[in-house]
Design a protein around this motif. Structure first.
Motif, PDB file in Angstrom:
ATOM      1  N   LEU B 138       1.038  -1.443  -0.161  1.00 27.31           N
ATOM      2  CA  LEU B 138       0.314  -0.296   0.257  1.00 27.31           C
ATOM      3  C   LEU B 138       0.797   1.048   0.101  1.00 27.31           C
ATOM      4  CD1 LEU B 138      -2.658  -0.426   0.202  1.00 27.31           C
ATOM      5  CD2 LEU B 138      -3.056   0.778   2.484  1.00 27.31           C
ATOM      6  N   GLN B 139       2.463   0.833   0.575  1.00 24.73           N
ATOM      7  CA  GLN B 139       3.345   2.018   0.751  1.00 24.73           C
ATOM      8  C   GLN B 139       3.465   2.347  -0.524  1.00 24.73           C
ATOM      9  OE1 GLN B 139       4.175   1.815   5.154  1.00 24.73           O
ATOM     10  NE2 GLN B 139       6.606   3.137   3.786  1.00 24.73           N
ATOM     11  N   LEU B 140       4.334   1.905  -1.400  1.00 20.89           N
ATOM     12  CA  LEU B 140       4.634   1.298  -2.250  1.00 20.89           C
ATOM     13  C   LEU B 140       3.223   2.156  -3.410  1.00 20.89           C
ATOM     14  CD1 LEU B 140       6.804   0.396  -4.361  1.00 20.89           C
ATOM     15  CD2 LEU B 140       5.921  -1.261  -4.617  1.00 20.89           C
ATOM     16  N   PHE B 141       2.242   1.708  -3.470  1.00 20.22           N
ATOM     17  CA  PHE B 141       1.264   2.096  -4.292  1.00 20.22           C
ATOM     18  C   PHE B 141       1.390   3.459  -3.815  1.00 20.22           C
ATOM     19  CE2 PHE B 141      -2.999   3.178  -5.319  1.00 20.22           C
ATOM     20  CZ  PHE B 141      -2.263   2.152  -6.994  1.00 20.22           C
ATOM     21  N   ALA B 142       1.375   4.415  -3.273  1.00 20.48           N
ATOM     22  CA  ALA B 142       0.896   5.607  -3.008  1.00 20.48           C
ATOM     23  C   ALA B 142       2.049   6.034  -3.043  1.00 20.48           C
ATOM     24  CB  ALA B 142       0.867   5.958  -1.269  1.00 20.48           C
ATOM     25  N   ALA B 212      13.307  11.178  -4.154  1.00 23.32           N
ATOM     26  CA  ALA B 212      14.619   9.746  -4.095  1.00 23.32           C
ATOM     27  C   ALA B 212      13.579   9.692  -2.173  1.00 23.32           C
ATOM     28  CB  ALA B 212      15.919  10.458  -3.540  1.00 23.32           C
ATOM     29  N   ASP B 213      13.518  10.477  -1.899  1.00 25.26           N
ATOM     30  CA  ASP B 213      12.735   9.518  -0.047  1.00 25.26           C
ATOM     31  C   ASP B 213      11.457   8.922  -0.150  1.00 25.26           C
ATOM     32  OD1 ASP B 213      15.151  11.011   0.453  1.00 25.26           O
ATOM     33  OD2 ASP B 213      14.088  12.240   2.324  1.00 25.26           O
ATOM     34  N   LEU B 214      10.446   9.937  -1.549  1.00 20.01           N
ATOM     35  CA  LEU B 214       8.714   9.054  -1.590  1.00 20.01           C
ATOM     36  C   LEU B 214       9.507   7.990  -1.971  1.00 20.01           C
ATOM     37  CD1 LEU B 214       6.478  10.393  -0.122  1.00 20.01           C
ATOM     38  CD2 LEU B 214       6.488  10.773  -2.323  1.00 20.01           C
ATOM     39  N   PHE B 215       9.989   7.169  -2.571  1.00 18.90           N
ATOM     40  CA  PHE B 215      10.336   6.440  -3.119  1.00 18.90           C
ATOM     41  C   PHE B 215      10.595   5.423  -2.293  1.00 18.90           C
ATOM     42  CE2 PHE B 215      12.598   4.090  -6.081  1.00 18.90           C
ATOM     43  CZ  PHE B 215      11.516   2.770  -7.206  1.00 18.90           C
ATOM     44  N   ARG B 216      12.024   5.617  -1.814  1.00 22.18           N
ATOM     45  CA  ARG B 216      12.910   5.162  -0.342  1.00 22.18           C
ATOM     46  C   ARG B 216      11.819   4.432   1.019  1.00 22.18           C
ATOM     47  NH1 ARG B 216      17.157   8.881  -1.015  1.00 22.18           N
ATOM     48  NH2 ARG B 216      18.492   7.802  -2.662  1.00 22.18           N
ATOM     49  N   TRP B 217      11.139   5.509   0.990  1.00 17.80           N
ATOM     50  CA  TRP B 217       9.884   4.965   2.118  1.00 17.80           C
ATOM     51  C   TRP B 217       8.266   4.203   1.538  1.00 17.80           C
ATOM     52  CZ3 TRP B 217       4.414   6.399   0.924  1.00 17.80           C
ATOM     53  CH2 TRP B 217       3.552   6.078   2.617  1.00 17.80           C
ATOM     54  N   GLY B 218       8.029   4.505   0.333  1.00 15.99           N
ATOM     55  CA  GLY B 218       7.813   3.271  -0.656  1.00 15.99           C
ATOM     56  C   GLY B 218       8.157   1.956  -0.398  1.00 15.99           C
ATOM     57  N   VAL B 227      12.776  13.242   4.533  1.00 17.19           N
ATOM     58  CA  VAL B 227      11.168  14.117   4.761  1.00 17.19           C
ATOM     59  C   VAL B 227       9.580  12.889   4.745  1.00 17.19           C
ATOM     60  CG1 VAL B 227       9.704  15.451   3.400  1.00 17.19           C
ATOM     61  CG2 VAL B 227      12.628  15.357   3.282  1.00 17.19           C
ATOM     62  N   PRO B 228       9.799  13.363   5.722  1.00 16.43           N
ATOM     63  CA  PRO B 228       7.656  12.667   6.069  1.00 16.43           C
ATOM     64  C   PRO B 228       6.399  12.869   5.089  1.00 16.43           C
ATOM     65  CG  PRO B 228       8.529  14.511   8.067  1.00 16.43           C
ATOM     66  CD  PRO B 228       9.029  14.897   6.775  1.00 16.43           C
ATOM     67  N   PRO B 229       6.701  11.065   4.667  1.00 17.87           N
ATOM     68  CA  PRO B 229       5.798  11.285   3.211  1.00 17.87           C
ATOM     69  C   PRO B 229       4.805  12.264   3.041  1.00 17.87           C
ATOM     70  CG  PRO B 229       5.246   9.516   4.963  1.00 17.87           C
ATOM     71  CD  PRO B 229       6.646  10.526   5.317  1.00 17.87           C
ATOM     72  N   MET B 230       4.316  12.818   3.807  1.00 23.28           N
ATOM     73  CA  MET B 230       2.916  13.368   3.752  1.00 23.28           C
ATOM     74  C   MET B 230       3.264  15.160   2.991  1.00 23.28           C
ATOM     75  SD  MET B 230       0.272  12.504   3.780  1.00 23.28           S
ATOM     76  CE  MET B 230      -0.896  13.988   3.279  1.00 23.28           C
ATOM     77  N   LEU B 231       5.278  15.296   3.924  1.00 24.31           N
ATOM     78  CA  LEU B 231       5.012  16.596   3.468  1.00 24.31           C
ATOM     79  C   LEU B 231       6.032  16.600   1.886  1.00 24.31           C
ATOM     80  CD1 LEU B 231       6.490  19.054   4.187  1.00 24.31           C
ATOM     81  CD2 LEU B 231       8.220  18.459   4.834  1.00 24.31           C
ATOM     82  N   ALA B 232       6.068  15.367   2.024  1.00 24.18           N
ATOM     83  CA  ALA B 232       7.435  14.577   0.415  1.00 24.18           C
ATOM     84  C   ALA B 232       5.793  15.341  -0.508  1.00 24.18           C
ATOM     85  CB  ALA B 232       7.773  13.529   0.556  1.00 24.18           C
TER      86      ALA B 232
END
Ligand code: ADP
Ligand code: MG
Lengths: 318, 261
Positions: B138-142, B212-218, B227-232
């Motif tokens: 789910l995280q990846l999808f987001a 990049a941070d969002l992709f790593r988070w996902g 960076v927090p995902p929401m902010l990204a």
């Protein structure tokens, strides 16, 4: 019926240079209006303003009810344009180009399937439909360009020198296709520098020179309207002097004399049967031997010459 | 009113046009493989445990995810080069004459320019995700959804620059410089903690950092993403909106055919 295109003081400047100069011209619904003028007259610039590709510097135009400056998106829904220089990416194929064009103009997948084939056959490019236009001749590219409006069948078709670089058989085919388009109800605005094309194809002709409109009417009326309804072309053995030229112009019923070259004259006159003997007598007296005499009906070139003092060819060279 | 059908028709054309970059696409794929298989692998062995823990346990994973973002960025900016190619052949004038609004045109091109690069980088992305091992689908999808938006933003950025610069040589040089700076002043290749503070300032507002941070988070490398995902996500939305707006503004107010070049 109100005109379908109305240009109001339409003007375009490029820096200091005025390419289109306060043009006031109306196009009636359902007609073929020929915009005739030498290269550089401002025809293409005018057409590009109507299609909202460039913006007027001054004045405006109405396409249907839409002002091109205020509602360009709506104006474009009524228009299809075949450009003077074919606008094609070299890697593209005629099939891709026309299929996409039909799609962006709102034709359904089903319609496209039939019509893309039909139009490619019409312009004799069906066999080359999958080749990239890179290898195409100028004439073939031009036919791809024309095919865009043939498949689109827009309410207003704008065609810029549609038959340049196309052979004479091809020209006739395209003229017939444009007539068919008009007979189906489209209005056609055609820019051309070919006298014959303007004459045979247009319901009305608007003549442009140096960004200005000179005159606009039916081709026959234009030709009838110029004083000196008969045209006599005379070739001389040697050059005419300025003095002799002045005297020639003095002969009654001679309306105008155009020097194509110093030994080649175009004389506009009335009642040629009576005046012609006087003219030959005049040349004998001036010791100017006549090589040939040819009488003709006035052409649109003569109309152009009447307003500018130049033939279109001369204006083109300027 | 924007017609999605028109937007999609424009996008579809740009996706089709992408195939003509065959040579470039093959070369970029080789570049990707060499970055991962050579550079990433070797550099990973150089780092001591403290460095490895600062990037979430494994520099190789950190780096592979970052390389995906640089690939996405550099493939998406191709759309700007297309605009010059089209200007050379007058196709820009043609596109300005068809019954599509400037908004639909710019949106379509941004989406087409972004989507085609997403499709191209997609297999590499899957490969990297496979190497990392995804934990939360789910995280990846987001994250992927936001990356979609990121590529649309990059395409809008490239279109905006292309129509405002008007000289293909200058555009080419500028894009090279921007590419070098935007990648190096972001967290794509190394974590922010190791940057001198002025660099950190720029890196923390760089869209590539967010991507990049969002992709790593996902991908489940949460601890590597600062960076927090929401902010990204929010920053990417702002980035996308800004350049779509600029692109539309230029197309509506400034862009003309004829003397374009
Ligand atoms: N983008 C432009 N920048 C500067 N001058 C232009 C531009 N487009 C056209 N012109 C000039 O405007 C004049 C009219 O051009 P054009 O409309 O193409 O004429 P036509 O189609 O009648 O041959 C020409 O002198 C041409 O050089
Ligand atoms: Mg022209």
């Amino acid at each position: 019926m109100p005109p379908i295109i109305r240009m109001v003081n339409l003007t375009k400047k490029f820096g200091e240079f005025t390419a289109v100069d306060h043009l006031n011209l109306e196009v009636e619904e359902g007609e073929i209006l020929g915009l005739l003028g030498p290269n550089g007259a401002g025809k293409t610039t005018t057409l590009l303003m109507l299609t909202t590709v460039i913006k007027p510097t001054e004045g405006t135009a109405f396409v249907g009810p839409y002002d091109v400056g205020q509602e360009p998106d709506k104006a474009r829904t009524l228009i299809g344009m075949a450009f003077q220089e074919p606008k094609l990416l070299w890697v593209d194929s005629p099939w891709d180009i026309l299929n996409w064009h039909a799609k962006v103009c709102g034709l359904s997948a089903e319609e496209r399937k039939k019509k893309v084939r039909w139009v490619l056959e019409q312009v004799e490019l069906w066999n080359d439909r999958l080749k990239s236009v890179h290898a195409f001749s100028g004439g073939m590219r031009k036919r791809v360009e024309i095919a865009k409006i043939l498949i689109q069948r827009p309410k207003i078709a704008i065609v810029d020198e549609p038959t340049a670089q196309i052979d004479i058989v091809g020209k006739h085919r395209i003229w017939n296709m444009l007539r068919e388009l008009r007979d189906e109800g489209s209005t056609i605005l055609l820019a051309t520098n070919e006298l014959y094309e303007a004459d045979v194809l247009s319901d009305r002709v608007a003549i442009m020179h140096k960004g200005k409109l000179l005159v606009c009417d039916e081709p026959k009326k234009l030709k009838d309207s110029i004083p000196g309804g008969d045209v006599v072309e005379i070739a001389l053995e040697k050059d005419i002097t300025t003095a002799a030229l002045a005297k020639l112009k003095e002969i009654p019923r001679v309306v105008n004399v155009l020097t194509i070259k110093q030994n080649q004259l175009k004389i506009y006159l009335n009642q040629a049967e009576e005046v012609l003997p006087k003219i030959t007598e005049f040349f004998m007296k001036e010791r100017l031997q006549v090589k040939s005499i040819r009488m003709s009906e006035p052409s649109l070139d003569d109309v152009f010459a009447h307003y500018t003092g130049l033939t279109i060819e001369e204006a083109q060279r300027e | 009113m924007i017609s999605l059908k028109k937007v999609w028709t424009v996008a579809e054309r740009d996706i089709r046009m992408f195939l003509r970059y065959k040579f470039l696409l093959i070369m970029r794929a080789i570049w990707f493989v060499s970055q991962i298989a050579l550079f990433g692998l070797v550099v990973n062995r150089m780092f001591r445990p403290d460095v490895q823990s600062a990037v979430g346990g494994n520099y190789f994973n950190y780096y592979a995810a970052g390389i995906i973002i640089t690939m996405l960025y550099s493939t998406t900016v191709f759309i700007g080069y297309d605009i010059y190619e089209e200007a050379d052949h007058g196709v820009i004038e043609y596109l300005l004459s068809v019954p599509v609004s400037r908004k639909e045109l710019v949106l379509g091109r941004s989406i087409g320019g972004g989507l085609r690069s997403f499709l191209y980088v997609g297999p590499m992305m899957l490969f990297v995700l496979y190497l990392i091992g995804v934990s939360n689908v789910l995280q990846l999808f987001a994250a992927l959804l936001s990356l979609f938006l990121f590529t649309f933003g990059v395409a809008g950025f490239s279109i905006t620059l292309a129509v405002s610069i008007k000289s293909s040589d200058r555009f080419d040089i500028l894009m090279g410089v921007i590419d070098a700076l935007i990648v190096r002043l972001s967290t794509t290749l190394y974590p922010i903690a190791y940057m001198p503070s002025p660099y950190q300032g720029i890196a923390s507002i760089n869209p590539l950092t967010f991507a990049a941070d969002l992709f790593r988070w996902g991908a489940g490398l949460e601890s590597a993403a600062l960076v927090p995902p929401m902010l990204a996500v929010l920053s990417i939305v702002v980035f996308f909106s800004m350049f779509t707006f600029f692109g539309i503004f230029l197309h509506e107010r400034k862009l003309e055919g004829g003397g374009w070049q």
